[in-house]
Design an enzyme around this catalytic site. Structure first.
Site, PDB file in Angstrom:
ATOM      1  N   GLY A 146       0.883  -1.357  -0.142  1.00 34.51           N
ATOM      2  CA  GLY A 146      -0.261   0.058   0.034  1.00 34.51           C
ATOM      3  C   GLY A 146       0.794   1.248   0.087  1.00 34.51           C
ATOM      4  O   GLY A 146       0.144   2.298   0.334  1.00 34.51           O
ATOM      5  N   LYS A 147       2.084   1.173  -0.339  1.00 32.70           N
ATOM      6  CA  LYS A 147       2.878   2.698  -0.353  1.00 32.70           C
ATOM      7  C   LYS A 147       2.544   3.381  -1.600  1.00 32.70           C
ATOM      8  O   LYS A 147       2.200   4.469  -1.005  1.00 32.70           O
ATOM      9  CB  LYS A 147       4.498   2.087  -0.851  1.00 32.70           C
ATOM     10  N   TYR A 149      -0.491   3.593  -2.706  1.00 35.70           N
ATOM     11  CA  TYR A 149      -2.001   3.991  -2.349  1.00 35.70           C
ATOM     12  C   TYR A 149      -1.889   5.311  -1.361  1.00 35.70           C
ATOM     13  O   TYR A 149      -2.674   6.052  -1.310  1.00 35.70           O
ATOM     14  CB  TYR A 149      -2.686   2.776  -1.704  1.00 35.70           C
ATOM     15  N   ASP A 298       7.946   7.395  -3.064  1.00 40.18           N
ATOM     16  CA  ASP A 298       7.309   6.083  -3.011  1.00 40.18           C
ATOM     17  C   ASP A 298       8.404   4.991  -3.575  1.00 40.18           C
ATOM     18  O   ASP A 298       8.806   4.999  -4.596  1.00 40.18           O
ATOM     19  CB  ASP A 298       6.305   6.336  -4.029  1.00 40.18           C
ATOM     20  N   GLY A 301       8.830  -1.749  -3.882  1.00 41.77           N
ATOM     21  CA  GLY A 301       8.548  -2.847  -2.616  1.00 41.77           C
ATOM     22  C   GLY A 301       9.557  -3.800  -2.629  1.00 41.77           C
ATOM     23  O   GLY A 301      10.313  -4.268  -3.947  1.00 41.77           O
TER      24      GLY A 301
HETATM   25  N1  LIG Z   1      -5.216   1.221   3.024  1.00 49.55           N
HETATM   26  C1  LIG Z   1      -5.708   0.715   1.759  1.00 49.55           C
HETATM   27  N2  LIG Z   1      -7.034   0.384   1.676  1.00 49.55           N
HETATM   28  C2  LIG Z   1      -7.584  -0.079   0.485  1.00 49.55           C
HETATM   29  N3  LIG Z   1      -6.846  -0.429  -0.330  1.00 49.55           N
HETATM   30  C3  LIG Z   1      -5.374  -0.656  -0.224  1.00 49.55           C
HETATM   31  C4  LIG Z   1      -4.864  -0.069   0.755  1.00 49.55           C
HETATM   32  N4  LIG Z   1      -3.500  -0.274   0.644  1.00 49.55           N
HETATM   33  C5  LIG Z   1      -3.421  -0.626  -0.290  1.00 49.55           C
HETATM   34  N5  LIG Z   1      -4.579  -0.957  -1.202  1.00 49.55           N
HETATM   35  C6  LIG Z   1      -4.491  -1.452  -2.517  1.00 49.55           C
HETATM   36  O1  LIG Z   1      -3.768  -2.599  -2.482  1.00 49.55           O
HETATM   37  C7  LIG Z   1      -3.147  -2.657  -3.800  1.00 49.55           C
HETATM   38  C8  LIG Z   1      -1.652  -2.626  -3.547  1.00 49.55           C
HETATM   39  O2  LIG Z   1      -1.359  -1.332  -3.066  1.00 49.55           O
HETATM   40  P1  LIG Z   1      -0.100  -0.376  -3.759  1.00 49.55           P
HETATM   41  O3  LIG Z   1      -0.132  -0.533  -5.319  1.00 49.55           O
HETATM   42  O4  LIG Z   1      -0.218   0.908  -3.300  1.00 49.55           O
HETATM   43  O5  LIG Z   1       1.237  -1.217  -3.111  1.00 49.55           O
HETATM   44  P2  LIG Z   1       2.527  -1.076  -3.143  1.00 49.55           P
HETATM   45  O6  LIG Z   1       3.195  -1.217  -1.882  1.00 49.55           O
HETATM   46  O7  LIG Z   1       2.901   0.354  -3.898  1.00 49.55           O
HETATM   47  O8  LIG Z   1       3.393  -2.272  -4.169  1.00 49.55           O
HETATM   48  P3  LIG Z   1       4.346  -2.217  -5.053  1.00 49.55           P
HETATM   49  O9  LIG Z   1       5.496  -1.952  -4.231  1.00 49.55           O
HETATM   50  O10 LIG Z   1       4.346  -3.489  -5.758  1.00 49.55           O
HETATM   51  O11 LIG Z   1       4.255  -1.164  -6.072  1.00 49.55           O
HETATM   52  C9  LIG Z   1      -4.016  -1.651  -4.704  1.00 49.55           C
HETATM   53  O12 LIG Z   1      -4.666  -2.054  -5.289  1.00 49.55           O
HETATM   54  C10 LIG Z   1      -4.311  -0.466  -3.479  1.00 49.55           C
HETATM   55  O13 LIG Z   1      -5.499  -0.004  -4.053  1.00 49.55           O
END
Ligand SMILES: Nc1ncnc2c1ncn2[C@@H]1O[C@H](COP(=O)(O)OP(=O)(O)OP(=O)(O)O)[C@@H](O)[C@H]1O
Length: 808
Positions: A146-147, A149, A298, A301
């Protein structure tokens, strides 16, 4: 005076908008007057144009921990939530392998909203920026935690975060507030000019890419100077005048960010992105400039390769991501282990660019993103430990000001004035001291000494001169009392000495306790450092193991494929071998049959030769007999009669008169012509047949030579003669043989030979004149009737060995 914020970890005390953490229903109600008003209430934060860059605040990195809700993948894999939250700063992890509590500046549960995160943890960053401090907000965590997000928002964080304003993440909210604050300040007074500049980059596979101008192919290098700190040379920067413009650049840049679909996240960021907002404030009158930078980071991951299923390009990306995150871990480790003299910022581009944010001139907030599920227990544990470690990093932030020449002159004058005052004050104190010394007793002297010491201390804290002078009048009266009583004086000295001794002892004891405490702290710190370092190494080893495991899986696949290829090749080789064997068997069988047939032919030829020889000798004898008879009967005619002496020495010489063309045989020859090719090719069966049919009966074979041109040369002895020549010769010989004076045909029967034009032999065997010995069908009659006919007279074969037919 600049406003400073508390980074003591006590979040509730650091924010004047403290809301009870567990009451998620509490939100501030505002009347939306602008498209962004629902983001956060505009707080009346006072901002004076602080110029005091001499004040450096030492603060720890603020660590905020956010848990997202469980996702489908985790639920489908039988994951269960393994976290609970005893209070707003603590999380308890109930893992399979590990149970423990972790404390951070603030913890956000899966139910927390984007607004919660911004309001309670990040909004102060804008205060800092306006006040001239550098700031950084960093999102860290495993892939899919969720980073993006948190930093950007939206369901589809990487490309379409603008679609759902309610789920706006930190970047859009901060942008909104920056411009809101600028507008508010500008309305209040117009003594400051504001400039907002942005740049946007990603670090992909350890390469920097410009996300504002994607055609910018500069060789981006990282530089450092006093004015700008650490910066990337060559990056495009743009001035923006409102948040929409800013967000446009942000959203547009995100379209070019490197993302890929993995088993853990459909839109996984494969790069670290750094969005840089640079705020410049210029005081119109003094021309003093205040510069502050905000970095919104950002991170890509961290990932376990076996879980994400990374292969090919994704695998290369994962390796680079993990190695740069390891470099970040190493920097944090070196900053906090208390013994490292070198901080390895230059080990990766990420750490080099973030050098000021981690352990430098910045107020930094680290948001560690976690999954609550048992499916990701180890990753969550590792992230929590990373956050714990980062908590103890100390940054030293100061206001970044650039004074104008006039301001600098002013400042120098002010300092000179302060200096003069201080010197006058010291002079006054020295005078007072020397006059006191001359009057006072040793005790007095001691007291004066004490007072002088405290005065010296006071200089540092700048007490007013009046305070010090107010103490002086009491001294002469005390001294006079003591000096009037010698016994009091003695006991007083003893008491003073005793007090001094005790004070000294207390002081010593306090020092010992302090040392022990310091020692304990140091040991605890060192232990913690070792633990962190071990965890980091473990993490690195884990990553390496993952890579090796993946390589092994690939190798195994390759091996299987190779084995299959080898197996199929073996099969083919075996089949070929079998086919070869069959062929060899067939050849040897045929060779055997061929040899047998050849043997038979040879035998037959020998028999034939014998038979011919016998026949010849009989014929010769008969001829001799006939001659003798003819000689005796013609009496006297013998002298004129031609004598034909056959050359008995050769088998080849045949009297043509002996040849009796047998139409049956000729017919047969036509049939054989069809098989001439077979003859030439030495089919033993047909050869045998041909010899049987033609040669054995009459001593000659007559074949049509019509097709001889098509045939290959044959090795056995042949003579060709046209039929007209043959007939002429026959006639000639019969005339020779006939007695010249005897006309009676009844005495010497001469062979009846049809008169034929030698040039026209075509009608010889046509249908109108069938041979007398007809009866056998002549299917190949067309051969003779259609064109000129040559007859081939094949002499009897000498012997089988002369054939040379099967030499090859
Ligand atoms: N707190 C939250 N509430 C609802 N949905 C969430 C939340 N956090 C993350 N998500 C959902 O989970 C999925 C993965 O989140 P995100 O892409 O932000 O992860 P990330 O850590 O950026 O991953 P990566 O490092 O692979 O890019 C997305 O579809 C996002 O909408």
């Amino acid at each position: 005076m600049s406003s400073t914020r508390s980074f003591d970890g006590d979040v509730s005390s650091s924010s004047h908008r403290s809301i009870e953490y567990y009451d998620d229903s509490i939100h501030t109600n505002t009347v939306p007057s602008s498209p962004f008003n629902f983001l956060t209430p505009s707080q009346a934060r006072t901002s004076t144009f602080s110029l005091d860059s001499s004040i450096t605040t030492i603060n720890n990195i603020k660590v905020i921990c956010r848990f997202r809700p469980e996702n489908e993948l985790e639920i489908n894999n039988g994951g269960k939530s393994i976290v609970d939250f005893p209070n707003s700063q603590t999380v308890t992890l109930h893992g399979k392998d590990y149970t423990g509590q972790y404390t951070f500046d603030r913890i956000f549960t899966p139910q927390s909203t984007q607004l919660d995160i911004y309001q309670f943890s990040i909004a102060e960053t804008v205060d800092d920026l306006i006040n001239g401090y550098n700031g950084t907000v960093l999102a860290y965590g495993q892939t899919g935690s969720g980073k993006s997000y948190t930093m950007l928002g939206g369901n589809n964080a990487n490309s379409n975060f603008m679609n759902d304003p309610d789920s706006f993440g930190i970047a859009p909210r901060i942008s909104h507030e920056i411009f809101e604050r600028i507008t508010a300040n500008e309305l209040e007074s117009n003594e400051v000019e504001y400039t907002v500049e942005i740049s946007f980059m990603e670090i992909y596979l350890e390469q920097i890419k410009d996300l504002i101008d994607t055609n910018n192919n500069e060789d981006f290098t990282i530089h450092e100077d006093k004015l700008n700190g650490v910066y990337v040379k060559g990056l495009t920067s743009k001035n923006v005048t409102n948040e929409l413009e800013l967000l446009d650049y942000l959203q547009n840049g995100l379209k070019y960010r490197s993302i890929a679909s993995t088993q853990m996240n459909q839109e996984s960021s494969r790069s670290h992105t750094i969005f840089h907002i640079k705020l410049t404030q210029k005081h119109v009158e003094s021309e003093t400039i205040k510069r502050s930078n905000l970095f919104l980071v950002d991170l890509a991951g961290s990932e376990k390769i076996d879980k994400t299923g990374a292969q090919g390009q994704s695998l290369q990306e994962a390796k680079k991501i993990n190695s740069s995150l390891s470099a970040l871990g190493n920097v944090i480790n070196a900053l906090t282990d208390g013994k490292s003299t070198h901080i390895p910022y230059r080990d990766s581009k990420l750490t080099r660019i973030l050098q000021e944010s981690i352990g430098g001139n910045s107020r930094t907030s680290l948001i560690i993103n976690c999954s609550p599920s048992s499916f990701n227990e180890l990753e969550t544990l590792s992230t929590l430990r990373f956050g714990t470690r980062a908590k103890s990093i100390k940054n030293s932030a100061h206001v970044n000001t650039e004074l104008s020449t006039a301001s600098l002159k002013n400042k120098i004058m002010q300092l000179e004035k302060i200096n003069q005052n201080n010197q006058a004050y010291i002079k006054q104190l020295e005078d007072e001291l020397s006059s006191s010394r001359s009057e006072s007793s040793p005790l007095m002297f001691s007291m004066v000494r004490t007072s002088t010491t405290s005065a010296a201390t006071s200089i540092a804290t700048k007490p007013s001169l009046a305070t010090f002078q107010s103490r002086l009048p009491t001294m002469p009266s005390t001294a006079s009392i003591i000096s009037t009583s010698p016994s009091l004086k003695a006991s007083n000295i003893t008491l003073t000495e005793e007090l001094d001794r005790r004070d000294k002892k207390i002081e010593d004891l306090e020092n010992v306790i302090l040392n022990l405490k310091m020692q304990n702290l140091k040991t605890a710190h060192q232990e913690e450092s070792k633990l962190f370092s071990l965890e980091n190494s473990l993490h690195n080893i884990g990553n390496k193991l993952n890579e090796v495991e993946l390589i092994n899986v690939n190798l195994r696949k390759h091996l299987l494929i190779s084995e299959k290829i080898i197996e199929s090749r073996d099969n083919k080789i075996n089949k070929l071998k079998l086919a070869l064997k069959d062929q060899q068997l067939l050849i040897s069988r045929e060779t055997l049959g061929f040899r047998n047939r050849l043997g038979e032919i040879q035998m037959k030829l020998e028999d034939l030769n014998k038979y011919k020889e016998e026949e010849m000798s009989i014929k010769r004898e008969t001829l001799l007999l006939q001659r003798q008879q003819s000689v005796s009967s013609s009496k006297g005619a013998a002298s004129s009669a031609a004598t034909i002496t056959p050359d008995a020495s050769t088998d080849d010489v045949q009297s043509i008169s002996e040849i009796k063309p047998d139409p049956e045989l000729i017919d047969q020859s036509f049939d054989d012509l069809d098989h001439s090719k077979t003859l030439v090719n030495a089919s033993s069966e047909q050869l045998k047949q041909a010899l049987d049919d033609s040669t054995v009966q009459n001593g000659f074979s007559i074949y049509s030579s019509k097709k001889l041109d098509d045939l290959k040369p044959v090795n056995f002895q042949q003579e060709y003669i046209s039929i007209s020549e043959f007939l002429k010769e026959s006639r000639r010989r019969s005339l020779l043989m006939a007695p010249p004076n005897i006309s009676s045909a009844s005495e010497v029967p001469s062979p009846k030979i049809p008169e034929l034009d030698s040039s026209d032999t075509s009608g010889m065997f046509n249908d109108d004149s069938p041979p007398s010995s007809g009866g056998k069908s002549r299917k190949n009659r067309r051969h003779s009737s259609s064109s000129g006919l040559n007859l081939k007279i094949v002499k009897p074969l000498k012997s089988a060995s002369s054939l040379g037919l099967f030499n090859s």
